[in-house]
Design a protein around this motif. Structure first.
Motif, PDB file in Angstrom:
ATOM      1  N   PHE A   1     -12.575 -15.547  62.040  1.00 37.92           N
ATOM      2  CA  PHE A   1     -13.414 -16.731  62.194  1.00 37.92           C
ATOM      3  C   PHE A   1     -12.773 -17.914  61.473  1.00 37.92           C
ATOM      4  N   ASP A   2     -13.238 -19.105  61.785  1.00 38.94           N
ATOM      5  CA  ASP A   2     -12.678 -20.331  61.220  1.00 38.94           C
ATOM      6  C   ASP A   2     -13.645 -20.933  60.209  1.00 38.94           C
ATOM      7  N   LEU A   3     -13.157 -21.231  59.016  1.00 43.04           N
ATOM      8  CA  LEU A   3     -13.969 -21.959  58.047  1.00 43.04           C
ATOM      9  C   LEU A   3     -14.058 -23.422  58.480  1.00 43.04           C
ATOM     10  N   PRO A   4     -15.234 -24.037  58.382  1.00 43.07           N
ATOM     11  CA  PRO A   4     -15.381 -25.416  58.854  1.00 43.07           C
ATOM     12  C   PRO A   4     -14.648 -26.453  58.003  1.00 43.07           C
ATOM     13  N   PHE A   5     -14.445 -26.141  56.711  1.00 45.91           N
ATOM     14  CA  PHE A   5     -13.811 -27.112  55.822  1.00 45.91           C
ATOM     15  C   PHE A   5     -12.734 -26.441  54.962  1.00 45.91           C
ATOM     16  N   LYS A   6     -11.678 -27.201  54.693  1.00 46.87           N
ATOM     17  CA  LYS A   6     -10.676 -26.790  53.714  1.00 46.87           C
ATOM     18  C   LYS A   6     -10.864 -27.674  52.487  1.00 46.87           C
ATOM     19  N   ILE A   7     -11.116 -27.051  51.350  1.00 45.82           N
ATOM     20  CA  ILE A   7     -11.430 -27.798  50.128  1.00 45.82           C
ATOM     21  C   ILE A   7     -10.390 -27.492  49.058  1.00 45.82           C
ATOM     22  N   GLN A   8      -9.831 -28.535  48.480  1.00 45.62           N
ATOM     23  CA  GLN A   8      -8.910 -28.404  47.354  1.00 45.62           C
ATOM     24  C   GLN A   8      -9.464 -29.210  46.186  1.00 45.62           C
ATOM     25  N   SER A   9      -9.352 -28.668  45.001  1.00 47.75           N
ATOM     26  CA  SER A   9      -9.915 -29.353  43.832  1.00 47.75           C
ATOM     27  C   SER A   9      -9.054 -29.110  42.596  1.00 47.75           C
ATOM     28  N   LYS A  10      -9.229 -30.000  41.634  1.00 49.35           N
ATOM     29  CA  LYS A  10      -8.493 -29.877  40.382  1.00 49.35           C
ATOM     30  C   LYS A  10      -9.316 -30.509  39.266  1.00 49.35           C
TER      31      LYS A  10
ATOM     32  N   MET B   1     -18.020 -24.978  42.924  1.00 52.71           N
ATOM     33  CA  MET B   1     -18.601 -26.079  43.676  1.00 52.71           C
ATOM     34  C   MET B   1     -19.383 -25.492  44.850  1.00 52.71           C
ATOM     35  N   ARG B   2     -20.347 -26.262  45.344  1.00 53.34           N
ATOM     36  CA  ARG B   2     -21.158 -25.790  46.471  1.00 53.34           C
ATOM     37  C   ARG B   2     -21.230 -26.883  47.531  1.00 53.34           C
ATOM     38  N   LEU B   3     -21.154 -26.483  48.798  1.00 53.52           N
ATOM     39  CA  LEU B   3     -21.153 -27.431  49.907  1.00 53.52           C
ATOM     40  C   LEU B   3     -22.354 -27.173  50.818  1.00 53.52           C
ATOM     41  N   GLU B   4     -23.051 -28.249  51.170  1.00 58.63           N
ATOM     42  CA  GLU B   4     -24.124 -28.196  52.161  1.00 58.63           C
ATOM     43  C   GLU B   4     -23.677 -28.973  53.395  1.00 58.63           C
ATOM     44  N   PHE B   5     -24.066 -28.500  54.595  1.00 57.22           N
ATOM     45  CA  PHE B   5     -23.673 -29.206  55.820  1.00 57.22           C
ATOM     46  C   PHE B   5     -24.425 -28.643  57.014  1.00 57.22           C
ATOM     47  N   GLN B   6     -24.393 -29.409  58.108  1.00 55.50           N
ATOM     48  CA  GLN B   6     -24.879 -28.983  59.410  1.00 55.50           C
ATOM     49  C   GLN B   6     -23.895 -29.475  60.464  1.00 55.50           C
ATOM     50  N   ILE B   7     -23.447 -28.562  61.334  1.00 61.22           N
ATOM     51  CA  ILE B   7     -22.496 -28.932  62.387  1.00 61.22           C
ATOM     52  C   ILE B   7     -23.095 -28.522  63.731  1.00 61.22           C
ATOM     53  N   PRO B   8     -23.656 -29.461  64.480  1.00 64.66           N
ATOM     54  CA  PRO B   8     -24.211 -29.122  65.795  1.00 64.66           C
ATOM     55  C   PRO B   8     -23.115 -28.788  66.807  1.00 64.66           C
ATOM     56  N   MET B   9     -23.447 -27.905  67.739  1.00 63.70           N
ATOM     57  CA  MET B   9     -22.598 -27.551  68.882  1.00 63.70           C
ATOM     58  C   MET B   9     -21.278 -26.890  68.476  1.00 63.70           C
TER      59      MET B   9
ATOM     60  N   LYS C   1     -24.794 -23.997  59.839  1.00 62.93           N
ATOM     61  CA  LYS C   1     -25.293 -24.503  58.567  1.00 62.93           C
ATOM     62  C   LYS C   1     -24.669 -23.724  57.420  1.00 62.93           C
ATOM     63  N   ASP C   2     -24.668 -24.358  56.247  1.00 59.57           N
ATOM     64  CA  ASP C   2     -24.199 -23.647  55.064  1.00 59.57           C
ATOM     65  C   ASP C   2     -25.192 -22.546  54.702  1.00 59.57           C
ATOM     66  N   GLY C   3     -24.666 -21.455  54.202  1.00 60.14           N
ATOM     67  CA  GLY C   3     -25.503 -20.410  53.658  1.00 60.14           C
ATOM     68  C   GLY C   3     -25.326 -20.429  52.156  1.00 60.14           C
ATOM     69  N   GLN C   4     -24.287 -19.788  51.690  1.00 58.55           N
ATOM     70  CA  GLN C   4     -23.880 -19.877  50.297  1.00 58.55           C
ATOM     71  C   GLN C   4     -22.396 -20.223  50.282  1.00 58.55           C
ATOM     72  N   TYR C   5     -22.095 -21.488  50.582  1.00 60.03           N
ATOM     73  CA  TYR C   5     -20.724 -21.953  50.761  1.00 60.03           C
ATOM     74  C   TYR C   5     -20.226 -22.465  49.421  1.00 60.03           C
ATOM     75  N   GLU C   6     -19.553 -21.609  48.656  1.00 60.47           N
ATOM     76  CA  GLU C   6     -19.085 -21.950  47.332  1.00 60.47           C
ATOM     77  C   GLU C   6     -17.566 -21.869  47.241  1.00 60.47           C
ATOM     78  N   VAL C   7     -16.993 -22.735  46.418  1.00 60.09           N
ATOM     79  CA  VAL C   7     -15.537 -22.805  46.269  1.00 60.09           C
ATOM     80  C   VAL C   7     -15.217 -22.940  44.787  1.00 60.09           C
ATOM     81  N   ARG C   8     -14.254 -22.151  44.317  1.00 59.31           N
ATOM     82  CA  ARG C   8     -13.824 -22.269  42.926  1.00 59.31           C
ATOM     83  C   ARG C   8     -13.148 -23.615  42.668  1.00 59.31           C
ATOM     84  N   MET C   9     -13.395 -24.170  41.510  1.00 55.86           N
ATOM     85  CA  MET C   9     -12.736 -25.417  41.133  1.00 55.86           C
ATOM     86  C   MET C   9     -11.383 -25.095  40.515  1.00 55.86           C
ATOM     87  N   GLY C  10     -10.350 -25.775  41.000  1.00 54.83           N
ATOM     88  CA  GLY C  10      -9.001 -25.513  40.522  1.00 54.83           C
ATOM     89  C   GLY C  10      -8.772 -26.033  39.120  1.00 54.83           C
TER      90      GLY C  10
END
Length: 212
Positions: free
Chosen positions: A56-65, A164-172, A202-211
């Protein structure tokens, strides 16, 4: 509800690791030809839930520092890129960013979205970055400069950064590729049913570690 075991996928199919159905579903029909046949109960209900572990494809690629400069200054850098097609748009994207407990002041800037002062919640050790509309194949960057309250040398510890946590909605759009190929309504009482399919991720529990 009732469940079925993992289902292997062909080239144009989605591999379901585990699926759960509402009791109204006739499981024999699904197991025979992968068609979900059911008599719906009154009101809104969840017909099916499923898990997908791969493919499956993740909707977002997140990079942090997170970078701390001495005892009283630190910076947070975040970049978010949308991986879904350019003709689609995510709405109400909220990035929740944790802050150290000794944060005294925050100055934010971003190449897109909103970075209002009210989005900083020092009492809850977090801030928000809001992007109301996030088009596909776009990238936005965020920076926060933090002023920290100096601590005594004996109590200095490396900050154990919460995710970090991300909220979103992507129709269609569906990240798994799951699609409804046809929808047939059998109605013998003369009632005119309206057939309508709407996809939304929609996001469920979309969490990303902070770099670091």
């Amino acid at each position: 509800g009732r469940s079925t075991p993992a289902i292997k996928a062909g080239k144009s199919q989605v591999a379901l690791e585990y699926s759960r159905f509402h009791p109204c579903v006739r499981l024999a029909a699904y197991e025979a030809n992968k068609e979900i046949s059911f008599i719906p109960p009154d009101g809104e209900f969840q017909l099916m839930a499923y898990n997908v572990m791969s493919g499956f494809d993740l909707p977002f690629k997140i990079q942090s520092k997170y970078e701390q400069m001495g005892r009283t200054r630190a910076e947070v850098h975040i970049s978010i890129r949308s991986n879904y097609p350019s003709n689609l748009t995510a709405f109400q994207v909220l990035c929740h960013v944790p802050l150290p407990k000794n944060t005294a002041k925050v100055k934010m800037s971003a190449t897109g979205g909103k970075t209002k002062a009210k989005y900083v919640e020092l009492g809850k050790n977090k801030l928000r970055w809001k992007i109301s509309e996030f088009e596909g194949q776009k990238e936005y960057k965020f920076q926060a400069q933090l002023e920290l309250i100096s601590t005594t040398s004996g109590s200095d510890k490396a900050w154990e950064k919460p995710p970090m946590r991300l909220e979103f909605q992507i129709p269609m759009w569906t990240s798994t590729g799951m699609r409804i190929r046809f929808l047939k309504v059998v109605e013998r009482s003369g009632y005119q049913a309206t057939k309508w399919v709407r996809y939304i991720t929609k996001d469920g529990q979309y969490e990303v570690r902070m770099g670091a």
